[in-house]
Design a protein around this motif. Structure first.
Motif, PDB file in Angstrom:
ATOM      1  N   GLU A 148      50.732  24.302  25.465  1.00 45.76           N
ATOM      2  CA  GLU A 148      51.933  24.246  24.720  1.00 45.76           C
ATOM      3  C   GLU A 148      52.738  25.474  24.887  1.00 45.76           C
ATOM      4  N   GLY A 149      52.033  26.434  25.084  1.00 45.77           N
ATOM      5  CA  GLY A 149      53.029  27.769  25.207  1.00 45.77           C
ATOM      6  C   GLY A 149      53.947  27.568  26.449  1.00 45.77           C
ATOM      7  N   ASN A 150      53.838  26.885  27.398  1.00 45.26           N
ATOM      8  CA  ASN A 150      54.737  26.591  28.241  1.00 45.26           C
ATOM      9  C   ASN A 150      56.121  25.930  27.763  1.00 45.26           C
ATOM     10  N   LEU A 151      55.987  25.145  26.692  1.00 42.24           N
ATOM     11  CA  LEU A 151      57.087  24.538  26.127  1.00 42.24           C
ATOM     12  C   LEU A 151      57.708  25.634  25.023  1.00 42.24           C
ATOM     13  N   ALA A 152      56.993  26.541  24.539  1.00 42.01           N
ATOM     14  CA  ALA A 152      57.425  27.567  23.676  1.00 42.01           C
ATOM     15  C   ALA A 152      58.205  28.385  24.403  1.00 42.01           C
ATOM     16  N   VAL A 153      58.065  28.557  25.889  1.00 42.96           N
ATOM     17  CA  VAL A 153      58.999  29.450  26.698  1.00 42.96           C
ATOM     18  C   VAL A 153      60.046  28.860  27.008  1.00 42.96           C
TER      19      VAL A 153
END
Length: 508
Positions: free
Chosen positions: A64-69
Motif C-alpha cells: 500500500e505504501g506504493n499507492l501512498a507515494v
C-alpha cells in the motif's frame, strides 16, 4: 478528443489520460494518471485502496505504501483547493476520494455530509433501523438544490469510527456535517441530531426527537420531516451569515444569491425597496453565472413581487417581461429544481394568466420537495390567489407541521387566518389571527386581519384597538394602500376590506 472531466482549474482527458491546466499539459506518470482517473470516475465517492492498486498495478502485488507515494505525488502536482484543503482526501483504513466542486466554479454551493448515526441501543441488529433514518435524511436533503449532499457510500465509510468532524469535512469536501445518534428502549426511541460547521467544528444546531416506533417506515418519515424542517433554515442562515462576512471583491454568484434572500423572505416584513435591492444583487449573480438556476428564479420572483405589490421599476425595465423571461431561463437551466418550478408557476398565475400551467408547476414543486418550507408557504399564497382557501390552509399547515418553532411561522399563521376570513369563517379567522399576532410582533398586517374579524363580529372597540396598533406601525394604512400591497385580484380580500371599513379605515 475524448471525454474530459473538469475539477477546479483542471481538465482530465479520459481517453488519453492527459491532465490539462488551461492550455498546458501537466506531466503525470502512468500510475499517477491511473489513480487520478479512477478517482474521477468515482464522481466524488470514496474509492477503496484495493481498487486503486488494481488500476495502477494491474496483475501485480504491491504494498500500500506504493499507492501512498502516488497520492502524495498527485497532491503535490494539484496543489490545494480554494479553501486550502487537499483535492484528494484520505479516509483512513478505507481509501481515497477526489473532492469535486459541488456547485461549479462560480456558484460556490456548499456540500453537506450526513454521517452514520450512532446506535446507542446496545443491539447491533438495530443498525438497519438507524441506517434507514440516515438514508432517508440524505434522500430528503438531496431534494434541495441550494446545497449539495455527499453520497451515502462516501459518508458511510466513517461508520463505527471515532472521527474528528473537521477531518471528515476536509476529506469529503463538506462545509457542514450532520451527525447524531439513535437510542431504542422498548417501543420508545430518541433521535439526537447535530449540525456542525465543518471548518471550525462548532455546533450550529442540536435537537432531540422522541417518539414511539410503531410502524418503522412511518416513524422514519416523521423523524425525517422533523429534522429537515429544522435543519434547512439553519443551513440557510449559516450560509447567509458566511456570505455577509466575505469581502465584496470575493463574492461569487452563490454569495450574491444568499445576500438577496433576506430581502425576499424571512422573519422581517418585506418592503417595496427590498425588491430593488434583491434585483440588483441577483443581476450581479447572474452576470457571474448566467445558468445559476436559483438566482434566475429568485430574480424572477423579485420582479413579480415588485410588479404585483405596486412597486416602481426603472423606465427601461418591464417587470412582467423580466419575470417571465427569468423564470423560463431558470427552468431551462434546471427544470428539476423545485424552487424554480415554484417561481415559474407563480409568475404564470399572477402575470401571464396561465392558471392551469401555473398550478401544475406549483404542484410539481410540492411533490418534488414536500419538506421545503419555502414551497409550503408560497404555495399557500398561490392557492389563495386562485380562490382555493382550503388548499391555502393545507399548504400553510404543512409549513407549521415541518417547523412549528421557527420565527417565520407567523407568515403561515396569518395565511391561515386570512384564508378563513376570505372563506367567511370569521371565528376561525379570529382564532388563527390572534395566534399570528403572538408570533409577529411589530408586523402590521396581522392587526388588520384581527381588526376585520372583530368588526364582522360586532366587536368594534376591539377592532379599533387593533387598528390603532396597525397605524402605529403603518401610519399610511388605507384601503387603497392595503390592496396595493396584497396584490390580490377579483376581491379575494373582500371580507377583509369590508371588516376594515366597518372598523373605520378610510379609503384613501
Amino acid at each position: 478528443m475524448g471525454e474530459r472531466i473538469a475539477f477546479g482549474p483542471y481538465l482530465f482527458d479520459m481517453t488519453n489520460s492527459t491532465l490539462l491546466r488551461g492550455d498546458d499539459v501537466v506531466s503525470l506518470g502512468g500510475r499517477a494518471a491511473a489513480v487520478l482517473q479512477t478517482l474521477l470516475e468515482a464522481n466524488g465517492e470514496v474509492v477503496a485502496k484495493a481498487q486503486l492498486l488494481d488500476r495502477a498495478w494491474p496483475d501485480t502485488i504491491v504494498e500500500e505504501g506504493n499507492l501512498a507515494v502516488q497520492v502524495a505525488t498527485l497532491r503535490k502536482i494539484l496543489g490545494t483547493r480554494p479553501d486550502g484543503a487537499e483535492w484528494i482526501g484520505n479516509v483512513a483504513r478505507v481509501g481515497y476520494r477526489l473532492v469535486r466542486d459541488a456547485g461549479g466554479a462560480t456558484s460556490g454551493i456548499p456540500a453537506v455530509a450526513v454521517l452514520p448515526f450512532a446506535n446507542l441501543s446496545g443491539d447491533d441488529q438495530q443498525d438497519y433501523f438507524v441506517d434507514g433514518i440516515v438514508e432517508e435524511l440524505i434522500a430528503a436533503l438531496s431534494r434541495f438544490r441550494t446545497f449539495a449532499v455527499i453520497a451515502r457510500n462516501s459518508s458511510f465509510a466513517f461508520k463505527h469510527r471515532a472521527v474528528d468532524v473537521r477531518e471528515v469535512a476536509r476529506t469529503l469536501g463538506a462545509r457542514y456535517v450532520l451527525e447524531g445518534s439513535v437510542r431504542l428502549a422498548g417501543p420508545r426511541v430518541r433521535v439526537t441530531a447535530q449540525l456542525i460547521d465543518g471548518a471550525s467544528g462548532s455546533s450550529l444546531w442540536a435537537e432531540n426527537f422522541d417518539g414511539a416506533v410503531g410502524d418503522i417506515l412511518d416513524f422514519q418519515d416523521s423523524i425525517t420531516e422533523a429534522v429537515i424542517g429544522l435543519i434547512e433554515p439553519q443551513l440557510r442562515r449559516a450560509e447567509i451569515e458566511r456570505a455577509r462576512r466575505k469581502r465584496p471583491e470575493n463574492l461569487d454568484a452563490y454569495d450574491l444569491y444568499l445576500q438577496a434572500l433576506p430581502f425576499m423572505q424571512g422573519v422581517r416584513v418585506v418592503q417595496l425597496q427590498d425588491f430593488d435591492r434583491a434585483i440588483e444583487l441577483l443581476e450581479r449573480a447572474i452576470a457571474l453565472d448566467p445558468d445559476f438556476a436559483p438566482a434566475l428564479a429568485l430574480a424572477a420572483w423579485a420582479h413579480e413581487m415588485r410588479l404585483t405589490r405596486g412597486g416602481s421599476a426603472p423606465p427601461e425595465v418591464d417587470d412582467a417581461a423580466a419575470a417571465l423571461q427569468l423564470a423560463a431561463r431558470g427552468l431551462a437551466a434546471d427544470g428539476n429544481d423545485p424552487n424554480v418550478m415554484l417561481v415559474a408557476g407563480i409568475v404564470r398565475l399572477t402575470i401571464s394568466g396561465e392558471h392551469g400551467t401555473g398550478l401544475a408547476l406549483i404542484r410539481r414543486a410540492q411533490a418534488a420537495n414536500p419538506n421545503s418550507l419555502l414551497i409550503a408557504n408560497v404555495s399557500g399564497y398561490a392557492h389563495f390567489f386562485m380562490g382555493d382557501y382550503d388548499g391555502a390552509i393545507a399548504s400553510h399547515e404543512r409549513f407549521l407541521q415541518l417547523s412549528p418553532g421557527l420565527a417565520e411561522t407567523f407568515w403561515s399563521l396569518n395565511g391561515i387566518a386570512r384564508s378563513h376570513l376570505a372563506a367567511g369563517r370569521i371565528e376561525e379567522a379570529l382564532a388563527w389571527g390572534l395566534r399570528g399576532l403572538e408570533a409577529s410582533e411589530g408586523v402590521d398586517f396581522p392587526h388588520c386581519i384581527v381588526a376585520a374579524a372583530y368588526a364582522h363580529l360586532g366587536r368594534i372597540d376591539e377592532a379599533q384597538a387593533q387598528l390603532a396598533r396597525a397605524h402605529a406601525i403603518w401610519p399610511d394604512l388605507t384601503i387603497s394602500s392595503l390592496l396595493g400591497r396584497t396584490g390580490q385580484p377579483d376581491g379575494r380580500d373582500r371580507v377583509l376590506v369590508e371588516g376594515l371599513r366597518l372598523a373605520g379605515v378610510r379609503e384613501l
